[in-house]
Motif scaffolding. Structure first.
Motif, PDB file in Angstrom:
ATOM      1  N   THR A   2     -45.845   4.288 -12.428  1.00 42.04           N
ATOM      2  CA  THR A   2     -45.127   4.929 -11.338  1.00 42.04           C
ATOM      3  C   THR A   2     -45.510   6.388 -11.294  1.00 42.04           C
ATOM      4  O   THR A   2     -45.465   7.093 -12.301  1.00 42.04           O
ATOM      5  CB  THR A   2     -43.606   4.802 -11.543  1.00 42.04           C
ATOM      6  N   GLU A  11     -39.746   2.260 -13.177  1.00 43.09           N
ATOM      7  CA  GLU A  11     -40.293   1.419 -14.237  1.00 43.09           C
ATOM      8  C   GLU A  11     -41.701   1.926 -14.478  1.00 43.09           C
ATOM      9  O   GLU A  11     -42.565   1.804 -13.613  1.00 43.09           O
ATOM     10  CB  GLU A  11     -40.282  -0.053 -13.841  1.00 43.09           C
ATOM     11  N   GLU A  13     -45.205   2.566 -16.826  1.00 45.36           N
ATOM     12  CA  GLU A  13     -46.137   2.250 -17.897  1.00 45.36           C
ATOM     13  C   GLU A  13     -47.291   3.226 -17.761  1.00 45.36           C
ATOM     14  O   GLU A  13     -47.932   3.300 -16.705  1.00 45.36           O
ATOM     15  CB  GLU A  13     -46.638   0.808 -17.792  1.00 45.36           C
ATOM     16  N   GLN A  44     -43.665   2.769 -22.179  1.00 45.89           N
ATOM     17  CA  GLN A  44     -42.998   1.809 -21.311  1.00 45.89           C
ATOM     18  C   GLN A  44     -41.559   2.281 -21.156  1.00 45.89           C
ATOM     19  O   GLN A  44     -40.843   2.398 -22.147  1.00 45.89           O
ATOM     20  CB  GLN A  44     -43.052   0.398 -21.893  1.00 45.89           C
ATOM     21  N   LYS A  46     -37.969   2.172 -18.584  1.00 46.02           N
ATOM     22  CA  LYS A  46     -37.156   1.775 -17.445  1.00 46.02           C
ATOM     23  C   LYS A  46     -35.962   2.708 -17.404  1.00 46.02           C
ATOM     24  O   LYS A  46     -35.311   2.917 -18.432  1.00 46.02           O
ATOM     25  CB  LYS A  46     -36.681   0.326 -17.574  1.00 46.02           C
ATOM     26  N   GLY A  56     -31.296   3.175 -19.512  1.00 47.90           N
ATOM     27  CA  GLY A  56     -32.600   2.541 -19.509  1.00 47.90           C
ATOM     28  C   GLY A  56     -33.124   2.370 -20.917  1.00 47.90           C
ATOM     29  O   GLY A  56     -32.397   2.548 -21.896  1.00 47.90           O
ATOM     30  N   TRP A 174     -31.827  -3.677 -14.678  1.00 50.66           N
ATOM     31  CA  TRP A 174     -33.039  -4.175 -14.009  1.00 50.66           C
ATOM     32  C   TRP A 174     -32.935  -5.634 -13.610  1.00 50.66           C
ATOM     33  O   TRP A 174     -33.927  -6.313 -13.489  1.00 50.66           O
ATOM     34  CB  TRP A 174     -34.241  -3.930 -14.921  1.00 50.66           C
TER      35      TRP A 174
END
Length: 344
Positions: A2, A11, A13, A44, A46, A56, A174
């Protein structure tokens, strides 16, 4: 991956340490990331920004040192795997692994060393939000910073329930169509997390929360009941009701007890069960599900909800739904108490 700038949810990576740094700063804290050795990060992450908290999970896929000089919010870090060594400027340190929780207070610079396999559930609460909830619970203004003990003890059943709530928030963040898509559920979850932390984790206002209050009278109980009946879908808490009625949370609880009513939250649960019951009777299995209706009214543990419903109505919620739009309204089970009408 993102791209920055990020929105309210992301989200991510990335193997770019600069992108990882920007993402961490946007959602959680401004920090320097220093991977150990020559291995690139494999972040990683979220993250979801809710009205009261950010929730998250974060992992970097490499042994990494995280230095945070400007800690401006409260953080709850709970490893899901791997380990973390948390060190504060004052010399205190805390090693956490899966099943352990570290609590960070604003104004406490720290260094975090995460293992390559460390994946942490991370919750952020702004200082203004934490203070607001404590003020509601104390029914007075708070001027000093709330300072928590850094190790959250999970020995008690209440603490483990709170930890389960943290995990639930992390999982639901999520899930399409999950609990966080329902305003009542998300409001309740956030308040339970913040107020639960204030009630269970030791801090510099813990004695004030435990202190006895002046007795509250029957008029206070009636006012709280009127508020719940007027808007049962609002994510009421005992602290909010206490603030609205001009007493402390403990005084309100004792007032309900003296009046012969259940606790404020038990009263609200019965009231919402009535709304669920009415809604199930107005639908059929073709037009609604028990899960959808129960969740809309803030019942997050469906097994517990079903037991409470059966105790109040002497039948399962699915049985009520199968009755469809029939005019017959089943009686309460013997000994089960419906919500009493508010006196005029």
């Amino acid at each position: 991956m993102t791209d920055a700038p990020f929105g309210q949810a992301a989200e991510i990576e990335t193997t770019d340490v600069d992108v990882a740094t920007d993402a961490l700063r946007h959602f959680y804290v401004a920090a320097d990331l220093d991977p150990v050795g020559d291995t690139a990060v494999m972040m990683q992450m979220k993250a979801l920004q809710l009205p009261m908290v950010t929730v998250g999970s974060v992992g970097f896929g490499v042994d990494i040192e995280i230095r945070a000089e400007d800690v401006t919010a409260y953080y709850i870090d709970a490893p899901l795997s791997g380990s973390a060594m948390n060190r504060w400027r004052d010399g205190e340190s805390l090693h956490t692994t899966a099943g352990a929780v570290a609590v960070f207070t604003p104004g406490t610079p720290c260094q975090l060393d995460w293992s390559a396999d460390c994946d942490q559930l991370c919750v952020k609460v702004d200082e203004s939000q934490m203070r607001s909830q404590l003020e509601a619970m104390l029914n007075r203004t708070v001027y000093q910073r709330i300072t928590f003990d850094r190790h959250f003890d999970l020995e008690s059943a209440a603490a483990r329930d709170w930890y389960y709530l943290v995990r639930l928030l992390g999982r639901q963040a999520w899930q399409p169509g999950g609990l966080l898509n329902h305003p009542l559920a998300v409001g309740n979850l956030q308040l339970l997390l913040i107020q639960g932390l204030l009630q269970m984790q030791h801090h510099n206002f813990a004695d004030a929360l435990s202190a006895r209050d002046s007795p509250a009278g029957a008029a206070v109980t009636k006012r709280a009941i009127d508020l719940m009946n007027a808007d049962p879908q609002k994510p009421w808490t005992t602290a909010q009701l206490a603030s609205a009625t001009g007493v402390s949370a403990r005084a309100l609880q004792r007032a309900f007890d003296r009046s012969g009513h259940p606790s404020p939250m038990a009263y609200l649960r019965r009231l919402r069960l009535e709304r669920v019951h009415a809604e199930l009777l107005s639908h059929s299995p073709d037009s609604a599900t028990v899960t959808t209706v129960a969740t809309r009214w803030g019942f997050l543990h469906l097994g517990r909800f079903a037991g409470q419903y059966r105790q109040q109505y002497g039948q399962s919620p699915s049985h009520t739904l199968r009755l469809g739009g029939r005019p017959h309204r089943p009686s309460l089970a013997p000994g089960a108490g419906a919500v009493e009408p508010t006196p005029g």
